[in-house]
Design a protein around this motif. Structure first.
Motif, PDB file in Angstrom:
ATOM      1  N   GLU A  72      95.993  34.772  84.881  1.00 25.36           N
ATOM      2  CA  GLU A  72      96.116  35.318  86.223  1.00 25.36           C
ATOM      3  C   GLU A  72      95.580  36.744  86.307  1.00 25.36           C
ATOM      4  O   GLU A  72      95.014  37.148  87.336  1.00 25.36           O
ATOM      5  CB  GLU A  72      97.590  35.278  86.656  1.00 25.36           C
ATOM      6  CG  GLU A  72      97.850  35.747  88.078  1.00 25.36           C
ATOM      7  CD  GLU A  72      97.279  34.815  89.130  1.00 25.36           C
ATOM      8  OE1 GLU A  72      97.194  35.234  90.301  1.00 25.36           O
ATOM      9  OE2 GLU A  72      96.908  33.667  88.787  1.00 25.36           O
ATOM     10  N   LEU A  73      95.764  37.524  85.246  1.00 27.07           N
ATOM     11  CA  LEU A  73      95.298  38.917  85.247  1.00 27.07           C
ATOM     12  C   LEU A  73      93.819  38.995  85.581  1.00 27.07           C
ATOM     13  O   LEU A  73      93.397  39.802  86.416  1.00 27.07           O
ATOM     14  CB  LEU A  73      95.564  39.562  83.884  1.00 27.07           C
ATOM     15  CG  LEU A  73      94.962  40.965  83.690  1.00 27.07           C
ATOM     16  CD1 LEU A  73      95.713  41.993  84.527  1.00 27.07           C
ATOM     17  CD2 LEU A  73      94.976  41.359  82.217  1.00 27.07           C
ATOM     18  N   PHE A  74      93.011  38.168  84.940  1.00 26.25           N
ATOM     19  CA  PHE A  74      91.573  38.191  85.158  1.00 26.25           C
ATOM     20  C   PHE A  74      91.217  37.702  86.563  1.00 26.25           C
ATOM     21  O   PHE A  74      90.262  38.187  87.167  1.00 26.25           O
ATOM     22  CB  PHE A  74      90.858  37.327  84.110  1.00 26.25           C
ATOM     23  CG  PHE A  74      90.777  37.960  82.755  1.00 26.25           C
ATOM     24  CD1 PHE A  74      89.727  38.813  82.429  1.00 26.25           C
ATOM     25  CD2 PHE A  74      91.745  37.713  81.802  1.00 26.25           C
ATOM     26  CE1 PHE A  74      89.635  39.389  81.178  1.00 26.25           C
ATOM     27  CE2 PHE A  74      91.672  38.293  80.542  1.00 26.25           C
ATOM     28  CZ  PHE A  74      90.618  39.135  80.229  1.00 26.25           C
ATOM     29  N   LYS A  75      91.969  36.751  87.072  1.00 20.33           N
ATOM     30  CA  LYS A  75      91.710  36.252  88.429  1.00 20.33           C
ATOM     31  C   LYS A  75      91.941  37.348  89.459  1.00 20.33           C
ATOM     32  O   LYS A  75      91.093  37.583  90.334  1.00 20.33           O
ATOM     33  CB  LYS A  75      92.597  35.053  88.748  1.00 20.33           C
ATOM     34  CG  LYS A  75      92.347  34.462  90.133  1.00 20.33           C
ATOM     35  CD  LYS A  75      93.265  33.304  90.433  1.00 20.33           C
ATOM     36  CE  LYS A  75      92.896  32.646  91.761  1.00 20.33           C
ATOM     37  NZ  LYS A  75      92.822  33.595  92.887  1.00 20.33           N
ATOM     38  N   VAL A  76      93.081  38.023  89.361  1.00 23.52           N
ATOM     39  CA  VAL A  76      93.384  39.092  90.312  1.00 23.52           C
ATOM     40  C   VAL A  76      92.370  40.221  90.166  1.00 23.52           C
ATOM     41  O   VAL A  76      91.901  40.791  91.157  1.00 23.52           O
ATOM     42  CB  VAL A  76      94.823  39.622  90.099  1.00 23.52           C
ATOM     43  CG1 VAL A  76      95.111  40.810  91.015  1.00 23.52           C
ATOM     44  CG2 VAL A  76      95.839  38.509  90.333  1.00 23.52           C
ATOM     45  N   TYR A  77      92.021  40.532  88.929  1.00 22.69           N
ATOM     46  CA  TYR A  77      91.071  41.619  88.662  1.00 22.69           C
ATOM     47  C   TYR A  77      89.717  41.324  89.304  1.00 22.69           C
ATOM     48  O   TYR A  77      89.151  42.171  90.008  1.00 22.69           O
ATOM     49  CB  TYR A  77      90.922  41.806  87.152  1.00 22.69           C
ATOM     50  CG  TYR A  77      90.133  43.029  86.753  1.00 22.69           C
ATOM     51  CD1 TYR A  77      90.777  44.222  86.455  1.00 22.69           C
ATOM     52  CD2 TYR A  77      88.742  42.997  86.681  1.00 22.69           C
ATOM     53  CE1 TYR A  77      90.055  45.356  86.090  1.00 22.69           C
ATOM     54  CE2 TYR A  77      88.011  44.119  86.327  1.00 22.69           C
ATOM     55  CZ  TYR A  77      88.680  45.291  86.028  1.00 22.69           C
ATOM     56  OH  TYR A  77      87.960  46.411  85.682  1.00 22.69           O
TER      57      TYR A  77
END
Length: 212
Positions: free
Chosen positions: A151-156
């Motif tokens: 999820e971190l990479f998606k939001v980023y």
């Protein structure tokens, strides 16, 4: 003539190979997502980017000691958080050294991460600085693929696309989720490296070549 035990020779060879395998490039190559997203030559250049960023970070925040890279990130994150609360970015990367790094990179990879940007209005159309490629390029595609797993990479990557840049929201995202990150993960470390080299570009531009 004294004979050297075979076991001793094998041990030395094993240790030597292990040291090579622990290099940033080797770790990147062993990561499925990174190795499937970039060519071998591109991974070597990405490793240079990560190594440069971590050299600068450890030199400034951990007395140039890279034996425990997590400790460098821990100390950096504390200082970075303090800067954000004070309303400013943390300046710690030598920009002249950063420019020398660019010259060591293949230009095709460089422009898979960044793009040339300029001020508007700018009648002379003079290129001012490098900005992140927030819509296309191999690096952005890598972020999107990583976002399908974490999820971190998606939001980023969503934040990048939204503002067409690396904004304060991206920095706050990394700071807020820092304790949950695995800092041995080269994908995370690459994210940090590109993030803060891009910010350093912006800092240098603002200080030396403001648009207005």
């Amino acid at each position: 003539m004294k004979r050297v035990p075979i076991l001793f020779i094998i041990t030395i060879l094993f240790l030597g190979c292990s040291k090579i395998d622990l290099s940033t490039y080797s770790e990147m190559k062993s990561d499925n997502l990174l190795s499937n997203s970039f060519s071998n030559n591109e991974l070597k250049d990405l490793a240079k980017i990560v190594d440069f960023f971590e050299d600068e970070m450890c030199n400034n925040f951990n007395k140039n000691d890279k034996t425990n890279i997590k400790k460098c990130y821990d100390k950096f994150n504390i200082r970075d958080s303090i800067s954000y609360r004070g309303g400013s970015y943390l300046k710690f990367i030598n920009f002249k050294s950063q420019e020398k790094l660019y010259k060591q990179l293949d230009s095709s990879l460089l422009y898979q991460i960044w793009r040339n940007t300029r001020c508007y209005p700018d009648s002379a159309r003079v290129i001012k600085t490098l900005g992140i490629r927030a819509w296309d390029g191999k690096y952005f595609e890598f972020l999107k693929k990583a976002g399908k797993r974490e999820e971190l990479f998606k939001v980023y990557s969503d934040n990048m696309a939204l503002v067409n840049d690396i904004g304060i929201s991206n920095s706050l995202l990394l700071t807020h989720h820092y304790k949950m990150m695995n800092m041995n993960d080269l994908k995370i470390r690459l994210l940090y490296a590109v993030q803060y080299l891009t910010i350093n570009e912006d800092i240098n531009f603002t200080e030396n070549s403001p648009c207005l």
